[in-house]
Design a protein around this motif. Structure first.
Motif, PDB file in Angstrom:
ATOM      1  N   SER A   1     -11.173 -15.583 -39.238  1.00  0.00           N
ATOM      2  CA  SER A   1     -10.436 -16.840 -39.027  1.00  0.00           C
ATOM      3  C   SER A   1     -10.550 -17.711 -40.286  1.00  0.00           C
ATOM      4  O   SER A   1     -11.654 -17.972 -40.775  1.00  0.00           O
ATOM      5  CB  SER A   1     -11.057 -17.547 -37.817  1.00  0.00           C
ATOM      6  OG  SER A   1     -10.440 -18.781 -37.625  1.00  0.00           O
ATOM      7  N   LEU A   2      -9.402 -18.133 -40.817  1.00  0.00           N
ATOM      8  CA  LEU A   2      -9.368 -18.927 -42.052  1.00  0.00           C
ATOM      9  C   LEU A   2      -8.654 -20.246 -41.803  1.00  0.00           C
ATOM     10  O   LEU A   2      -7.699 -20.306 -41.022  1.00  0.00           O
ATOM     11  CB  LEU A   2      -8.614 -18.175 -43.158  1.00  0.00           C
ATOM     12  CG  LEU A   2      -9.088 -16.765 -43.521  1.00  0.00           C
ATOM     13  CD1 LEU A   2      -8.222 -16.200 -44.651  1.00  0.00           C
ATOM     14  CD2 LEU A   2     -10.536 -16.770 -43.974  1.00  0.00           C
ATOM     15  N   LEU A   3      -9.106 -21.278 -42.496  1.00  0.00           N
ATOM     16  CA  LEU A   3      -8.432 -22.577 -42.465  1.00  0.00           C
ATOM     17  C   LEU A   3      -7.954 -22.868 -43.879  1.00  0.00           C
ATOM     18  O   LEU A   3      -8.765 -22.922 -44.808  1.00  0.00           O
ATOM     19  CB  LEU A   3      -9.417 -23.667 -42.011  1.00  0.00           C
ATOM     20  CG  LEU A   3      -8.898 -25.108 -42.072  1.00  0.00           C
ATOM     21  CD1 LEU A   3      -7.833 -25.353 -41.000  1.00  0.00           C
ATOM     22  CD2 LEU A   3     -10.057 -26.105 -41.884  1.00  0.00           C
ATOM     23  N   ASP A   4      -6.641 -23.037 -44.076  1.00  0.00           N
ATOM     24  CA  ASP A   4      -6.116 -23.367 -45.406  1.00  0.00           C
ATOM     25  C   ASP A   4      -5.834 -24.859 -45.473  1.00  0.00           C
ATOM     26  O   ASP A   4      -4.980 -25.374 -44.744  1.00  0.00           O
ATOM     27  CB  ASP A   4      -4.833 -22.569 -45.687  1.00  0.00           C
ATOM     28  CG  ASP A   4      -4.359 -22.766 -47.120  1.00  0.00           C
ATOM     29  OD1 ASP A   4      -5.212 -22.709 -48.033  1.00  0.00           O
ATOM     30  OD2 ASP A   4      -3.155 -22.993 -47.336  1.00  0.00           O
ATOM     31  N   ILE A   5      -6.564 -25.565 -46.340  1.00  0.00           N
ATOM     32  CA  ILE A   5      -6.405 -27.030 -46.416  1.00  0.00           C
ATOM     33  C   ILE A   5      -5.486 -27.397 -47.586  1.00  0.00           C
ATOM     34  O   ILE A   5      -5.498 -26.744 -48.617  1.00  0.00           O
ATOM     35  CB  ILE A   5      -7.770 -27.754 -46.509  1.00  0.00           C
ATOM     36  CG1 ILE A   5      -8.590 -27.277 -47.711  1.00  0.00           C
ATOM     37  CG2 ILE A   5      -8.556 -27.571 -45.221  1.00  0.00           C
ATOM     38  CD1 ILE A   5      -9.873 -28.078 -47.949  1.00  0.00           C
ATOM     39  N   GLY A   6      -4.691 -28.448 -47.394  1.00  0.00           N
ATOM     40  CA  GLY A   6      -3.701 -28.815 -48.412  1.00  0.00           C
ATOM     41  C   GLY A   6      -2.735 -27.661 -48.607  1.00  0.00           C
ATOM     42  O   GLY A   6      -2.427 -27.272 -49.739  1.00  0.00           O
TER      43      GLY A   6
ATOM     44  N   TYR B   1     -12.837 -20.603 -50.517  1.00  0.00           N
ATOM     45  CA  TYR B   1     -12.117 -19.965 -51.624  1.00  0.00           C
ATOM     46  C   TYR B   1     -11.160 -21.019 -52.148  1.00  0.00           C
ATOM     47  O   TYR B   1     -10.211 -21.405 -51.456  1.00  0.00           O
ATOM     48  CB  TYR B   1     -11.359 -18.736 -51.120  1.00  0.00           C
ATOM     49  CG  TYR B   1     -10.332 -18.204 -52.102  1.00  0.00           C
ATOM     50  CD1 TYR B   1     -10.729 -17.607 -53.308  1.00  0.00           C
ATOM     51  CD2 TYR B   1      -8.966 -18.279 -51.833  1.00  0.00           C
ATOM     52  CE1 TYR B   1      -9.784 -17.126 -54.210  1.00  0.00           C
ATOM     53  CE2 TYR B   1      -8.022 -17.786 -52.723  1.00  0.00           C
ATOM     54  CZ  TYR B   1      -8.434 -17.215 -53.910  1.00  0.00           C
ATOM     55  OH  TYR B   1      -7.498 -16.739 -54.804  1.00  0.00           O
ATOM     56  N   ALA B   2     -11.442 -21.542 -53.329  1.00  0.00           N
ATOM     57  CA  ALA B   2     -10.644 -22.634 -53.900  1.00  0.00           C
ATOM     58  C   ALA B   2     -10.017 -22.140 -55.194  1.00  0.00           C
ATOM     59  O   ALA B   2     -10.696 -22.044 -56.219  1.00  0.00           O
ATOM     60  CB  ALA B   2     -11.537 -23.842 -54.175  1.00  0.00           C
ATOM     61  N   ALA B   3      -8.733 -21.825 -55.151  1.00  0.00           N
ATOM     62  CA  ALA B   3      -8.076 -21.217 -56.305  1.00  0.00           C
ATOM     63  C   ALA B   3      -7.308 -22.269 -57.109  1.00  0.00           C
ATOM     64  O   ALA B   3      -6.941 -23.328 -56.592  1.00  0.00           O
ATOM     65  CB  ALA B   3      -7.114 -20.136 -55.836  1.00  0.00           C
TER      66      ALA B   3
ATOM     67  N   VAL C   1     -12.853 -21.477 -45.586  1.00  0.00           N
ATOM     68  CA  VAL C   1     -11.773 -22.437 -45.856  1.00  0.00           C
ATOM     69  C   VAL C   1     -11.117 -22.007 -47.165  1.00  0.00           C
ATOM     70  O   VAL C   1     -11.814 -21.722 -48.142  1.00  0.00           O
ATOM     71  CB  VAL C   1     -12.328 -23.870 -45.993  1.00  0.00           C
ATOM     72  CG1 VAL C   1     -11.232 -24.833 -46.446  1.00  0.00           C
ATOM     73  CG2 VAL C   1     -12.917 -24.339 -44.670  1.00  0.00           C
ATOM     74  N   THR C   2      -9.790 -21.941 -47.168  1.00  0.00           N
ATOM     75  CA  THR C   2      -9.076 -21.608 -48.401  1.00  0.00           C
ATOM     76  C   THR C   2      -8.316 -22.847 -48.899  1.00  0.00           C
ATOM     77  O   THR C   2      -7.984 -23.739 -48.107  1.00  0.00           O
ATOM     78  CB  THR C   2      -8.076 -20.454 -48.185  1.00  0.00           C
ATOM     79  OG1 THR C   2      -7.093 -20.866 -47.234  1.00  0.00           O
ATOM     80  CG2 THR C   2      -8.763 -19.196 -47.687  1.00  0.00           C
ATOM     81  N   ALA C   3      -8.041 -22.882 -50.180  1.00  0.00           N
ATOM     82  CA  ALA C   3      -7.252 -23.980 -50.761  1.00  0.00           C
ATOM     83  C   ALA C   3      -6.740 -23.524 -52.122  1.00  0.00           C
ATOM     84  O   ALA C   3      -7.410 -22.739 -52.804  1.00  0.00           O
ATOM     85  CB  ALA C   3      -8.112 -25.229 -50.935  1.00  0.00           C
ATOM     86  N   SER C   4      -5.583 -23.994 -52.508  1.00  0.00           N
ATOM     87  CA  SER C   4      -5.062 -23.714 -53.854  1.00  0.00           C
ATOM     88  C   SER C   4      -4.531 -25.000 -54.449  1.00  0.00           C
ATOM     89  O   SER C   4      -3.826 -25.754 -53.761  1.00  0.00           O
ATOM     90  CB  SER C   4      -3.903 -22.712 -53.797  1.00  0.00           C
ATOM     91  OG  SER C   4      -4.294 -21.544 -53.140  1.00  0.00           O
ATOM     92  N   ALA C   5      -4.828 -25.222 -55.708  1.00  0.00           N
ATOM     93  CA  ALA C   5      -4.329 -26.389 -56.437  1.00  0.00           C
ATOM     94  C   ALA C   5      -4.619 -27.670 -55.673  1.00  0.00           C
ATOM     95  O   ALA C   5      -3.777 -28.551 -55.583  1.00  0.00           O
ATOM     96  CB  ALA C   5      -2.814 -26.250 -56.683  1.00  0.00           C
ATOM     97  N   LEU C   6      -5.801 -27.755 -55.104  1.00  0.00           N
ATOM     98  CA  LEU C   6      -6.149 -28.941 -54.304  1.00  0.00           C
ATOM     99  C   LEU C   6      -7.320 -29.735 -54.883  1.00  0.00           C
ATOM    100  O   LEU C   6      -7.263 -30.961 -54.963  1.00  0.00           O
ATOM    101  CB  LEU C   6      -6.492 -28.511 -52.863  1.00  0.00           C
ATOM    102  CG  LEU C   6      -7.005 -29.661 -51.978  1.00  0.00           C
ATOM    103  CD1 LEU C   6      -5.856 -30.600 -51.606  1.00  0.00           C
ATOM    104  CD2 LEU C   6      -7.678 -29.154 -50.715  1.00  0.00           C
TER     105      LEU C   6
END
Ligand code: SAM
Length: 271
Positions: A39-44, A137-139, A108-113
């Motif tokens: 289970s993943l939560l993608d923020i922004g 995971y913050a890319a 929790v995942t996020a990109s360009a945040l």
């Protein structure tokens, strides 16, 4: 709310996908595959770029929750991703960390945040995730480095002004801008997470002319707001830089960093 343009997000999505560090994505996927109920939560989440990048590499039963505070971007995410049973969408302002829907979430995942977030936000975010044993995971955190193969005398001054603006408040406290990856690394390592970082630069040539043009146009407002370069100088620089996109062998590299922080295997990290 600052408001990100949908067309800018869709323009950058292929470059982001190309730039993501493959090793960190592989590590993330390995970790997620080990979870009995991934289970993943993608923020922004914006329009869902992170989901589209990662989903095919993850187990089909992976549950996704995509979250943003901008209703128009969320609507675009719903329209693009559709009503898949394993994907939920919520409107949520990240200033309300305490009510992030983290039940059962392993990463929790996020990109360009995180370049939009403050050091204080990252500290609180890391402490919150550490209590739950949840990774991040913050890319694609902008790192302040822009390189053009064809140099112009004003490049340094313009990038310096742009980077000053990157550090202004975007709604989550004084923004980290180029320091985002370092802040995440420090705070998550401080809670005993295993942290890996990797470079994920955009590598643009004339095949990415539209993205390069939009990226350059994006310097105008921040640089004029910050000062340091006059309006006339800036306009002349923009004309020169946009024309240079089509010059032979022309390249532009924009530095980003990816961060993967996972709780140590011997139980949840604590604060
Ligand atoms: C640069 S965009 C990146 C979007 C998407 N992750 C991508 O890679 O295309 C930053 C995103 O963060 C969201 N955002 C900014 N501040 C936020 C806040 N306080 N709460 C929730 N979302 C926020 C914006 O609405 C936007 O969708």
């Amino acid at each position: 709310m600052s408001g990100f343009d949908k067309s800018w997000l869709s323009l950058r999505e292929p470059a982001d996908r190309q730039a993501r560090d493959k090793g960190l994505v592989a590590d993330l996927c390995r970790y997620v595959r080990k979870q009995p109920e991934p289970s993943l939560l993608d923020i922004g989440c914006g329009t869902g770029s992170t989901f589209r990048s990662l989903n095919r590499e993850l187990p089909p039963e992976t549950q996704w929750h995509l979250l943003d505070y901008d209703p128009q971007l969320l609507q675009a995410a719903v329209a693009s991703i559709g009503a898949a049973p394993a994907v939920r969408f919520s409107q949520h302002d990240l200033n309300d960390l305490a009510h992030l829907p983290l039940d059962g979430v392993q990463v929790v995942t996020a990109s360009a945040l995180f370049d939009l977030c403050s050091d204080r936000f990252c500290a609180a975010f890391a402490a919150h995730l550490a209590q739950l044993g949840c990774g991040v995971y913050a890319a694609l955190n902008y790192d302040g480095q822009v390189f053009w193969s064809h140099a112009h005398p004003l490049d340094e001054a313009v990038v310096a002004a742009f980077n000053i603006h990157q550090r202004t408040d975007k709604g989550l406290g004084p923004a980290l801008g180029p320091d985002a990856a370092e802040s995440l690394e420090r705070h998550f390592a401080g809670h005993g997470f295993s942290v890996k970082t990797a470079e994920s630069p955009w590598q643009m040539d004339r095949n990415q002319a539209a993205l390069q043009r939009a990226f350059l146009e994006g310097f105008r407002e921040p640089c004029l707001e910050v000062g340091g370069v006059s309006e006339n100088e800036l306009e002349a620089w923009l004309i020169w830089r946009i024309a240079a996109i089509d010059r032979p062998e022309s390249r532009c590299i924009v530095g980003h960093k990816d961060v993967l922080a996972l709780p140590e295997v011997n139980g949840p990290a604590s604060g």
